[in-house]
Design a protein around this motif. Sequence first.
Motif, PDB file in Angstrom:
ATOM      1  N   SER A  22      -7.438  -6.769  -1.098  1.00 44.06           N
ATOM      2  CA  SER A  22      -8.554  -6.057  -1.728  1.00 44.06           C
ATOM      3  C   SER A  22      -8.310  -4.555  -1.613  1.00 44.06           C
ATOM      4  O   SER A  22      -7.307  -4.121  -1.044  1.00 44.06           O
ATOM      5  CB  SER A  22      -9.873  -6.412  -1.033  1.00 44.06           C
ATOM      6  N   ALA A  23      -9.255  -3.768  -2.094  1.00 46.50           N
ATOM      7  CA  ALA A  23      -9.145  -2.321  -1.982  1.00 46.50           C
ATOM      8  C   ALA A  23      -9.195  -1.863  -0.528  1.00 46.50           C
ATOM      9  O   ALA A  23      -8.660  -0.817  -0.179  1.00 46.50           O
ATOM     10  CB  ALA A  23     -10.255  -1.646  -2.781  1.00 46.50           C
ATOM     11  N   VAL A  24      -9.795  -2.658   0.335  1.00 45.00           N
ATOM     12  CA  VAL A  24      -9.943  -2.289   1.743  1.00 45.00           C
ATOM     13  C   VAL A  24      -8.588  -2.200   2.439  1.00 45.00           C
ATOM     14  O   VAL A  24      -8.358  -1.291   3.232  1.00 45.00           O
ATOM     15  CB  VAL A  24     -10.858  -3.297   2.481  1.00 45.00           C
ATOM     16  N   ASP A  25      -7.680  -3.126   2.156  1.00 40.12           N
ATOM     17  CA  ASP A  25      -6.380  -3.104   2.831  1.00 40.12           C
ATOM     18  C   ASP A  25      -5.246  -2.651   1.904  1.00 40.12           C
ATOM     19  O   ASP A  25      -4.074  -2.875   2.162  1.00 40.12           O
ATOM     20  CB  ASP A  25      -6.052  -4.459   3.456  1.00 40.12           C
ATOM     21  N   ALA A  26      -5.620  -1.954   0.810  1.00 44.63           N
ATOM     22  CA  ALA A  26      -4.628  -1.390  -0.092  1.00 44.63           C
ATOM     23  C   ALA A  26      -3.927  -0.223   0.595  1.00 44.63           C
ATOM     24  O   ALA A  26      -4.458   0.384   1.526  1.00 44.63           O
ATOM     25  CB  ALA A  26      -5.308  -0.904  -1.375  1.00 44.63           C
ATOM     26  N   TYR A  27      -2.728   0.088   0.133  1.00 48.20           N
ATOM     27  CA  TYR A  27      -1.954   1.171   0.730  1.00 48.20           C
ATOM     28  C   TYR A  27      -2.448   2.528   0.235  1.00 48.20           C
ATOM     29  O   TYR A  27      -2.674   2.720  -0.958  1.00 48.20           O
ATOM     30  CB  TYR A  27      -0.474   1.017   0.388  1.00 48.20           C
ATOM     31  N   PRO A  28      -2.577   3.496   1.146  1.00 48.84           N
ATOM     32  CA  PRO A  28      -3.004   4.834   0.736  1.00 48.84           C
ATOM     33  C   PRO A  28      -1.847   5.651   0.150  1.00 48.84           C
ATOM     34  O   PRO A  28      -0.681   5.273   0.258  1.00 48.84           O
ATOM     35  CB  PRO A  28      -3.505   5.466   2.039  1.00 48.84           C
ATOM     36  N   LEU A  29      -2.189   6.761  -0.444  1.00 51.63           N
ATOM     37  CA  LEU A  29      -1.221   7.712  -0.975  1.00 51.63           C
ATOM     38  C   LEU A  29      -0.247   8.118   0.125  1.00 51.63           C
ATOM     39  O   LEU A  29      -0.651   8.354   1.265  1.00 51.63           O
ATOM     40  CB  LEU A  29      -1.961   8.947  -1.499  1.00 51.63           C
TER      41      LEU A  29
END
Length: 114
Positions: A22-29
């Motif tokens: 989900s967006a919660v555990d997506a990788y950051p920039l």
Amino acid sequence: LNTAYLAAAGVEQGQDWRQPTSAVDAYPLDWTVTHGGKTWISFVAGNVWEPGVSAWREVVEGSDAPAEWVEPTGAHDAYNSGDQVTFEGAVFESVIDGNTWSPSAYPAGWKAVP
């Protein structure tokens, strides 16, 4: 928040890529992962895509040459002015923002780097 969530889940920079759920555990920039024997850096925040498909750039270590050109899938991973790529054995620099074309498909968008 993604960085804090990943840290709490034991996910560290440079580890093998795993598919976010989900967006919660997506990788950051600017997060780095390994995938397919290569190191990749996230080009966008909230990155849920697989490296080599979209929103990642290959990190080329120990070489002066930039990463191989990868066809962008949209504005979020298009090349901007000054971005350099290796394409068909030569190095090119984008001379426009939002560049989604290869150096051979749109030569006016690129200049050869000696």
